[in-house]
Write a protein that holds these residues in place. Structure first.
Motif, PDB file in Angstrom:
ATOM      1  N   UNK A  97       0.781  -1.227   0.000  1.00  0.00           N
ATOM      2  CA  UNK A  97       0.000   0.000   0.000  1.00  0.00           C
ATOM      3  C   UNK A  97       0.813   1.277   0.000  1.00  0.00           C
ATOM      4  N   UNK A  98       2.101   1.187  -0.307  1.00  0.00           N
ATOM      5  CA  UNK A  98       2.958   2.380  -0.314  1.00  0.00           C
ATOM      6  C   UNK A  98       3.817   2.394  -1.574  1.00  0.00           C
ATOM      7  N   UNK A  99       4.166   3.585  -2.045  1.00  0.00           N
ATOM      8  CA  UNK A  99       4.991   3.690  -3.252  1.00  0.00           C
ATOM      9  C   UNK A  99       6.482   3.538  -2.922  1.00  0.00           C
ATOM     10  N   UNK A 100       6.831   2.409  -2.290  1.00  0.00           N
ATOM     11  CA  UNK A 100       8.213   2.176  -1.889  1.00  0.00           C
ATOM     12  C   UNK A 100       8.645   0.787  -2.347  1.00  0.00           C
ATOM     13  N   UNK A 101       9.860   0.732  -2.915  1.00  0.00           N
ATOM     14  CA  UNK A 101      10.387  -0.536  -3.408  1.00  0.00           C
ATOM     15  C   UNK A 101      11.869  -0.631  -3.081  1.00  0.00           C
ATOM     16  N   UNK A 102      12.329  -1.850  -2.952  1.00  0.00           N
ATOM     17  CA  UNK A 102      13.739  -2.137  -2.769  1.00  0.00           C
ATOM     18  C   UNK A 102      14.112  -3.228  -3.748  1.00  0.00           C
ATOM     19  N   UNK A 103      15.242  -3.082  -4.397  1.00  0.00           N
ATOM     20  CA  UNK A 103      15.752  -4.153  -5.241  1.00  0.00           C
ATOM     21  C   UNK A 103      17.263  -4.218  -5.046  1.00  0.00           C
ATOM     22  N   UNK A 104      17.788  -5.428  -5.092  1.00  0.00           N
ATOM     23  CA  UNK A 104      19.216  -5.553  -4.871  1.00  0.00           C
ATOM     24  C   UNK A 104      19.748  -6.909  -5.261  1.00  0.00           C
ATOM     25  N   UNK A 105      21.056  -7.015  -5.151  1.00  0.00           N
ATOM     26  CA  UNK A 105      21.754  -8.264  -5.413  1.00  0.00           C
ATOM     27  C   UNK A 105      22.717  -8.529  -4.268  1.00  0.00           C
ATOM     28  N   UNK A 106      22.957  -9.795  -4.025  1.00  0.00           N
ATOM     29  CA  UNK A 106      23.886 -10.194  -2.975  1.00  0.00           C
ATOM     30  C   UNK A 106      24.817 -11.261  -3.530  1.00  0.00           C
ATOM     31  N   UNK A 107      26.051 -11.236  -3.042  1.00  0.00           N
ATOM     32  CA  UNK A 107      27.022 -12.270  -3.371  1.00  0.00           C
ATOM     33  C   UNK A 107      27.594 -12.786  -2.067  1.00  0.00           C
ATOM     34  N   UNK A 108      27.463 -14.083  -1.849  1.00  0.00           N
ATOM     35  CA  UNK A 108      28.005 -14.746  -0.671  1.00  0.00           C
ATOM     36  C   UNK A 108      29.231 -15.529  -1.124  1.00  0.00           C
ATOM     37  N   UNK A 109      30.397 -15.174  -0.591  1.00  0.00           N
ATOM     38  CA  UNK A 109      31.656 -15.797  -1.004  1.00  0.00           C
ATOM     39  C   UNK A 109      32.568 -15.942   0.203  1.00  0.00           C
ATOM     40  N   UNK A 110      33.641 -16.680   0.016  1.00  0.00           N
ATOM     41  CA  UNK A 110      34.622 -16.826   1.089  1.00  0.00           C
ATOM     42  C   UNK A 110      35.216 -15.475   1.430  1.00  0.00           C
ATOM     43  N   UNK A 111      35.422 -15.257   2.720  1.00  0.00           N
ATOM     44  CA  UNK A 111      36.045 -14.012   3.170  1.00  0.00           C
ATOM     45  C   UNK A 111      37.550 -14.128   2.985  1.00  0.00           C
ATOM     46  N   UNK A 112      38.197 -13.009   2.801  1.00  0.00           N
ATOM     47  CA  UNK A 112      39.645 -12.996   2.642  1.00  0.00           C
ATOM     48  C   UNK A 112      40.359 -13.402   3.917  1.00  0.00           C
ATOM     49  N   UNK A 113      39.650 -13.270   5.045  1.00  0.00           N
ATOM     50  CA  UNK A 113      40.285 -13.520   6.341  1.00  0.00           C
ATOM     51  C   UNK A 113      39.830 -14.855   6.931  1.00  0.00           C
ATOM     52  N   UNK A 114      40.519 -15.922   6.607  1.00  0.00           N
ATOM     53  CA  UNK A 114      40.258 -17.206   7.246  1.00  0.00           C
ATOM     54  C   UNK A 114      39.103 -17.980   6.664  1.00  0.00           C
ATOM     55  N   UNK A 115      38.416 -18.765   7.528  1.00  0.00           N
ATOM     56  CA  UNK A 115      37.398 -19.699   7.071  1.00  0.00           C
ATOM     57  C   UNK A 115      35.996 -19.151   7.027  1.00  0.00           C
ATOM     58  N   UNK A 116      35.825 -17.885   7.270  1.00  0.00           N
ATOM     59  CA  UNK A 116      34.493 -17.305   7.254  1.00  0.00           C
ATOM     60  C   UNK A 116      34.023 -16.969   5.847  1.00  0.00           C
ATOM     61  N   UNK A 117      32.926 -16.246   5.789  1.00  0.00           N
ATOM     62  CA  UNK A 117      32.377 -15.823   4.499  1.00  0.00           C
ATOM     63  C   UNK A 117      31.931 -14.373   4.592  1.00  0.00           C
ATOM     64  N   UNK A 118      31.638 -13.820   3.440  1.00  0.00           N
ATOM     65  CA  UNK A 118      31.272 -12.407   3.352  1.00  0.00           C
ATOM     66  C   UNK A 118      30.125 -12.274   2.359  1.00  0.00           C
ATOM     67  N   UNK A 119      29.161 -11.438   2.727  1.00  0.00           N
ATOM     68  CA  UNK A 119      28.084 -11.131   1.799  1.00  0.00           C
ATOM     69  C   UNK A 119      28.171  -9.665   1.415  1.00  0.00           C
ATOM     70  N   UNK A 120      28.315  -9.427   0.132  1.00  0.00           N
ATOM     71  CA  UNK A 120      28.270  -8.072  -0.414  1.00  0.00           C
ATOM     72  C   UNK A 120      26.859  -7.859  -0.940  1.00  0.00           C
ATOM     73  N   UNK A 121      26.242  -6.759  -0.509  1.00  0.00           N
ATOM     74  CA  UNK A 121      24.857  -6.488  -0.863  1.00  0.00           C
ATOM     75  C   UNK A 121      24.749  -5.092  -1.444  1.00  0.00           C
ATOM     76  N   UNK A 122      24.218  -5.015  -2.643  1.00  0.00           N
ATOM     77  CA  UNK A 122      23.964  -3.728  -3.300  1.00  0.00           C
ATOM     78  C   UNK A 122      22.457  -3.583  -3.441  1.00  0.00           C
ATOM     79  N   UNK A 123      21.936  -2.453  -2.963  1.00  0.00           N
ATOM     80  CA  UNK A 123      20.491  -2.264  -3.001  1.00  0.00           C
ATOM     81  C   UNK A 123      20.142  -0.854  -3.454  1.00  0.00           C
ATOM     82  N   UNK A 124      18.999  -0.770  -4.084  1.00  0.00           N
ATOM     83  CA  UNK A 124      18.416   0.512  -4.467  1.00  0.00           C
ATOM     84  C   UNK A 124      17.069   0.620  -3.765  1.00  0.00           C
TER      85      UNK A 124
END
Length: 163
Positions: A97-124
């Motif tokens: 019921x509102x004129x509001x929208x969000x759209x985006x993309x995410x990439x889940x990949x290994x983090x540069x630091x050790x065994x963890x992971x990182x998600x990069x998220x770009x949104x409009x």
């Protein structure tokens, strides 16, 4: 925006495949009402649709003056399978019921630091309200950052407790 997880790409992705993860995450979200509207897990990825509602009396003044009643945010995520060590997603959101929208993309990949992971998220974020749309967009953007941080914390705890 970017967030890092202590868990590996595979561990985060496994959480995203788990219906109980989504139900518990929604319950922990702080929304007054929530639902897991649909969830499909297949070989070609994951599709999740959720709705989170905040009661009108909890809305900030800048939002409440342009949106009467409770505010329901519908979010859809489509995740690809893990390929070459990463998974990608498209994310779309709207406020009923509102004129509001969000759209985006995410990439889940290994983090540069050790065994963890990182998600990069770009949104409009787009709010089609003359004169004050930009203020509302900025508010939603700051809330989105807070939401991603909260979801990262929740996912880290979930992985630790369910590994």
């Amino acid at each position: 925006m970017a967030i890092e997880y202590e868990g590996s790409v595979e561990q985060v992705y496994q959480a995203l495949r788990d219906e109980q993860y989504w139900l518990t995450r929604l319950a922990d979200s702080g929304a007054d009402d929530y639902s897991l509207d649909s969830m499909t897990v297949r070989g070609d990825g994951i599709y999740v649709k959720t709705t989170q509602t905040l009661r009108a009396d909890r809305l900030p003044a800048v939002v409440a003056q342009f949106h009467r009643g409770d505010l329901s945010f519908v979010r859809e995520e489509r995740w690809t399978p893990i390929r070459d060590g990463h998974a990608t997603a498209t994310v779309n959101g709207s406020i009923t019921g509102a004129p509001a929208m969000l759209s985006g993309t995410a990439v889940l990949a290994s983090a540069n630091s050790g065994g963890g992971s990182r998600m990069d998220f770009n949104a409009t974020v787009q709010v089609d309200v003359p004169l004050v749309g930009g203020k509302i967009e900025n508010f939603i953007g700051s809330q989105l950052v807070d939401l991603l941080i909260a979801e990262q914390r929740f996912t880290t705890v979930w992985i630790t407790g369910n590994a």
